[in-house]
Design an enzyme around this catalytic site. Structure first.
Site, PDB file in Angstrom:
ATOM      1  N   PRO A  27      -8.905  11.237   6.054  1.00 35.92           N
ATOM      2  CG  PRO A  27      -8.365  13.484   5.821  1.00 35.92           C
ATOM      3  CD  PRO A  27      -9.228  12.548   6.619  1.00 35.92           C
ATOM      4  CD  GLU A  28      -7.540   5.242   5.135  1.00 30.83           C
ATOM      5  OE1 GLU A  28      -6.708   4.349   4.922  1.00 30.83           O
ATOM      6  OE2 GLU A  28      -8.769   5.030   5.153  1.00 30.83           O
ATOM      7  CE  LYS A  52      -4.131   7.007   9.171  1.00 37.78           C
ATOM      8  NZ  LYS A  52      -5.317   6.695  10.007  1.00 37.78           N
ATOM      9  NE  ARG A  74     -12.674   3.756  12.547  1.00 37.79           N
ATOM     10  CZ  ARG A  74     -12.022   4.486  11.642  1.00 37.79           C
ATOM     11  NH1 ARG A  74     -10.713   4.635  11.754  1.00 37.79           N
ATOM     12  NH2 ARG A  74     -12.650   5.066  10.648  1.00 37.79           N
TER      13      ARG A  74
END
Length: 266
Positions: free
Chosen positions: A2-3, A59, A248
């Site tokens: 979730p962003e 977030k 990432r």
């Protein structure tokens, strides 16, 4: 993961499901998602309280009540769902709030990497004081301040929540692809034109993603192609590159986003 757009969608779910409603019961099915508060204390502090208007900061979701605030972070797999009490408990439902009006707000999370905190205003300030400005409210001048003097890569700076709050892996790759900027470019070395493109595409991408409630996997978006076998650029058809940057998995188009790594991460 979730962003910002996902958490904004969860804010809407919380508002429509529970805002203004009194908490009749709090059930903790897995205390492993609680941080700094026991299940018993969570129940005692919240039972009878009324949910107020929720807020999002980066977030984080702030589920305010007329007492303490429930601070939520969704980690990799967390979400909020609104159901009726008759709905069977899901295997990944960790905390359930039953509110007046026959509704339940459920924190559902498979991997349990983050969770819930119960805080007063001082505690909230301590938890969020190191966050950078929220990406959704950033001005062009604010973006300049975020990037100024940074020797790290664009990817690492834009994902650093202490520099800019709300962006995650998918959003950053999408924004940089749209702005035609290589993710390893040094953040503090953009030209005025590149800075302008970055700001414009950041704003456009966030607006579209917030409307969709997620980073949408559309075929015209990098996000919609990045995981395809033999993935190619939606814009020019060039085979996409994939490498680990800023810790990432990072995807970019070598034609649309030419390498300009001088001074950045490799």
């Amino acid at each position: 993961m979730p962003e910002l757009p996902d958490v904004e969608a969860f804010r809407g779910i919380l508002a429509s499901c529970a805002q203004g409603r009194r908490i009749r019961r709090t059930e903790v099915y897995d205390a492993g998602v609680l941080h700094g508060v026991s299940a018993g204390r969570l129940r005692r502090e919240l039972t009878g309280r009324r949910f107020a208007e929720p807020e999002r900061r980066g977030k984080w979701l702030l589920a305010r009540t007329d007492g303490p605030t429930v601070l939520l972070h969704f980690g990799m797999t967390g979400e909020l769902v609104c159901v009726t009490p008759a709905e069977p408990v899901h295997a990944h439902d960790r905390v359930v709030f039953t509110v007046t009006g026959g509704r339940q707000l459920r924190y559902r999370d498979q991997r349990k990497l983050q969770g819930l905190w119960l805080v007063d205003e001082a505690g909230l300030d301590r938890m969020l004081r190191d966050q950078g400005p929220d990406a959704a409210t950033l001005t062009r001048q604010g973006l300049g301040a975020v990037l100024a003097g940074r020797r790290g890569s664009l990817k690492s700076v834009l994902m650093d929540q202490s520099a800019l709050a709300g962006l995650g892996n998918l959003l950053v790759d999408e924004i940089l692809w749209r702005a035609r900027l290589h993710p390893a470019r040094r953040a503090g070395a953009l030209s005025a034109d590149e800075h302008g493109r970055l700001y414009t595409e950041l704003r456009r991408t966030l607006r579209s993603a917030v409307r969709a409630g997620r980073v949408p996997p559309r075929g015209s978006w990098l996000t919609g192609r990045r995981d395809d076998p033999g993935a190619s650029c939606p814009r020019c058809g060039t085979a996409l590159c994939r490498k680990r940057l800023a810790g990432r998995g990072t995807v970019w188009c070598p034609d649309c986003q030419p390498d300009g790594t001088a001074g950045g991460e490799t």
